[in-house]
Design a protein around this motif. Sequence first.
Motif, short mmCIF file in Angstrom:
data_model
loop_
_atom_site.label_atom_id
_atom_site.label_comp_id
_atom_site.label_asym_id
_atom_site.label_seq_id
_atom_site.Cartn_x
_atom_site.Cartn_y
_atom_site.Cartn_z
N ALA A 116 0.72 -1.31 -0.08
CA ALA A 116 -0.02 0.17 0.01
C ALA A 116 0.92 1.14 -0.23
N GLU A 117 2.06 1.48 0.52
CA GLU A 117 2.89 2.37 0.73
C GLU A 117 3.93 2.67 -0.54
N THR A 118 3.36 2.10 -1.51
CA THR A 118 4.49 2.01 -2.80
C THR A 118 4.43 3.42 -3.21
N THR A 119 5.58 4.06 -3.76
CA THR A 119 5.88 5.26 -4.34
C THR A 119 5.77 5.23 -5.89
N ALA A 120 5.17 4.15 -6.47
CA ALA A 120 5.00 4.16 -7.96
C ALA A 120 4.31 5.53 -8.33
N THR A 121 4.68 6.13 -9.33
CA THR A 121 3.89 7.14 -10.08
C THR A 121 3.76 6.94 -11.46
N PRO A 122 2.53 7.21 -12.08
CA PRO A 122 2.19 6.88 -13.32
C PRO A 122 3.28 8.06 -14.40
N GLY A 123 3.91 7.24 -15.23
CA GLY A 123 4.86 8.04 -16.22
C GLY A 123 6.18 7.95 -15.81
N ALA A 124 6.56 7.26 -14.61
CA ALA A 124 7.88 7.07 -14.12
C ALA A 124 8.17 5.69 -14.16
N ALA A 125 9.58 5.39 -14.09
CA ALA A 125 10.10 3.94 -14.15
C ALA A 125 10.18 3.46 -12.61
N LEU A 126 9.92 2.26 -12.51
CA LEU A 126 9.98 1.69 -11.23
C LEU A 126 10.79 0.24 -11.42
N PRO A 127 11.38 -0.09 -10.28
CA PRO A 127 12.44 -1.18 -10.66
C PRO A 127 11.38 -2.26 -9.90
N MET A 128 11.15 -3.50 -10.67
CA MET A 128 10.16 -4.37 -10.33
C MET A 128 10.83 -5.75 -10.29
N ALA A 129 10.45 -6.58 -9.38
CA ALA A 129 11.14 -8.03 -9.06
C ALA A 129 10.12 -8.85 -9.61
N PHE A 130 10.43 -9.75 -10.50
CA PHE A 130 9.59 -10.86 -11.33
C PHE A 130 10.07 -12.30 -10.68
N ASP A 131 9.30 -12.66 -9.82
CA ASP A 131 9.51 -14.01 -9.24
C ASP A 131 9.40 -15.05 -10.17
N LEU A 132 10.21 -15.58 -11.10
CA LEU A 132 10.05 -16.65 -11.83
C LEU A 132 10.08 -18.20 -11.34
N SER A 133 10.19 -18.31 -10.14
CA SER A 133 9.97 -19.48 -9.49
C SER A 133 8.64 -19.91 -9.48
N LYS A 134 7.69 -18.91 -9.71
CA LYS A 134 6.01 -19.03 -9.76
C LYS A 134 5.58 -18.74 -11.21
N VAL A 135 6.49 -19.13 -12.06
CA VAL A 135 6.11 -18.48 -13.53
C VAL A 135 5.44 -20.06 -14.22
N SER A 136 4.65 -19.64 -15.18
CA SER A 136 4.03 -20.84 -15.93
C SER A 136 4.21 -20.37 -17.40
N TYR A 137 4.44 -21.24 -18.09
CA TYR A 137 4.48 -21.06 -19.40
C TYR A 137 3.51 -21.79 -20.25
N PHE A 138 2.99 -21.25 -21.32
CA PHE A 138 2.13 -21.64 -22.19
C PHE A 138 2.20 -21.80 -23.80
N ALA A 139 1.97 -22.71 -24.51
CA ALA A 139 2.14 -22.63 -25.95
C ALA A 139 1.10 -21.75 -26.53
N PRO A 140 1.65 -20.65 -27.27
CA PRO A 140 0.52 -19.83 -27.92
C PRO A 140 -0.25 -20.40 -28.89
N GLU A 141 0.13 -21.36 -29.65
CA GLU A 141 -0.90 -22.02 -30.71
C GLU A 141 -2.14 -22.94 -29.83
N THR A 142 -1.73 -23.52 -29.10
CA THR A 142 -2.80 -24.43 -28.23
C THR A 142 -3.23 -24.09 -26.91
N GLY A 143 -2.46 -23.22 -26.39
CA GLY A 143 -2.83 -22.55 -24.71
C GLY A 143 -2.36 -23.85 -23.75
N ALA A 144 -1.80 -24.80 -24.04
CA ALA A 144 -1.38 -25.93 -23.17
C ALA A 144 -0.26 -25.37 -22.38
N ARG A 145 -0.25 -25.73 -21.11
CA ARG A 145 0.80 -25.61 -20.16
C ARG A 145 2.08 -26.26 -20.69
#
Length: 365
Positions: free
Chosen positions: A334-363
Amino acid sequence: MAPILDIKNLKKNYGSTEILKDINVSIEPGDFLVLVGPSGCGKSTLLNCIAGLEPITGGSISIAGQDMTEVSPKDRNIAMVFQSYALYPTMSVAKNITFGMKVRGVDQATQDKKLQEVAAQLQIEQLLNRRPGQLSGGQRQRVAMGRALVRDPALFLFDEPLSNLDAKLRVEMRTEIKKLHQNLNASMVYVTHDQIEAMTLATKIVVMKGGVIQQIGSPAEIYNRPANLFVADFMGSPAMNLIPAKTRANGGATEIVIDRPAAEPLVLKDTQNANLPADVILGLRPEDIAEAGYRSGDNVQTADCMVEMVEPAGADTYVVSHLGGKQVTARLHAETTATPGAALPMAFDLSKVSYFAPETGARLN
């Protein structure tokens, strides 16, 4: 122990139109099964087939170990709670609840005992002499549930019972139904289009689309490992971010390359998933994208993202960026300082990632 409900190869056609296609699902005694999907997916039709209100075109339905495929609804040992309450307007609450027992020839002493037990469970003792027209929507739904409870059936069926209630009352009644399930250890099948209801109530979820089961699993399995793009997009609020990306091998890691408007592509290194095709859809839940410094781990990647929109939501703040031609939502503190139009360093947790096939949609992972 035999499943309390066992559906095998069920098909339902209206003329030449297939409504349900080869449905296979079973639940154990005490399970709370939720059928969820968009309008028109066949979930209410499936519930009506279980109840015997709709004849099936093929397959079989067993309840408590007995084949009920051709059995009349009144002989299936089920109780149903409808979206419309279906109460008799000229009868008191007490008579609405006991009417079914009276028709079945249950003695008066048993009727009275059951009525008092159920009224206490549902906290409607003070309403027994009123008529449905004198009740609120939530009270009417409690009466409809009471009428089902006095039957003590093998299986309870709920057809979108909360859809006529306002948001606050829906939450209250959802809690009541959850308590009932826990206290009675009853077997229940519940239809809803609301995926929050599905996640909070179910021990097992069936996600449907176009008369076909897309995935069956626990709420955690459905949420964390969706079987395809449809389930990933449908289950969760906000929905899973689904970002078109390209992959390339780099030593022991896989680089995930995501286009960004008016900027160099975003490159994330995934150290846990190899042998991915060149084109993928990357799926991450909003809570798995955090402000840098709030998430750490071997497979957490940090990158600057341009903030397009900030949506405060009490305990959380949703921040929207644009990646891979899609709006991407992050659930931040809730206390984020994110502001529209400004860059914000973001952390992507790829241990939780799901990948899907674009053609079939399958996992893919």
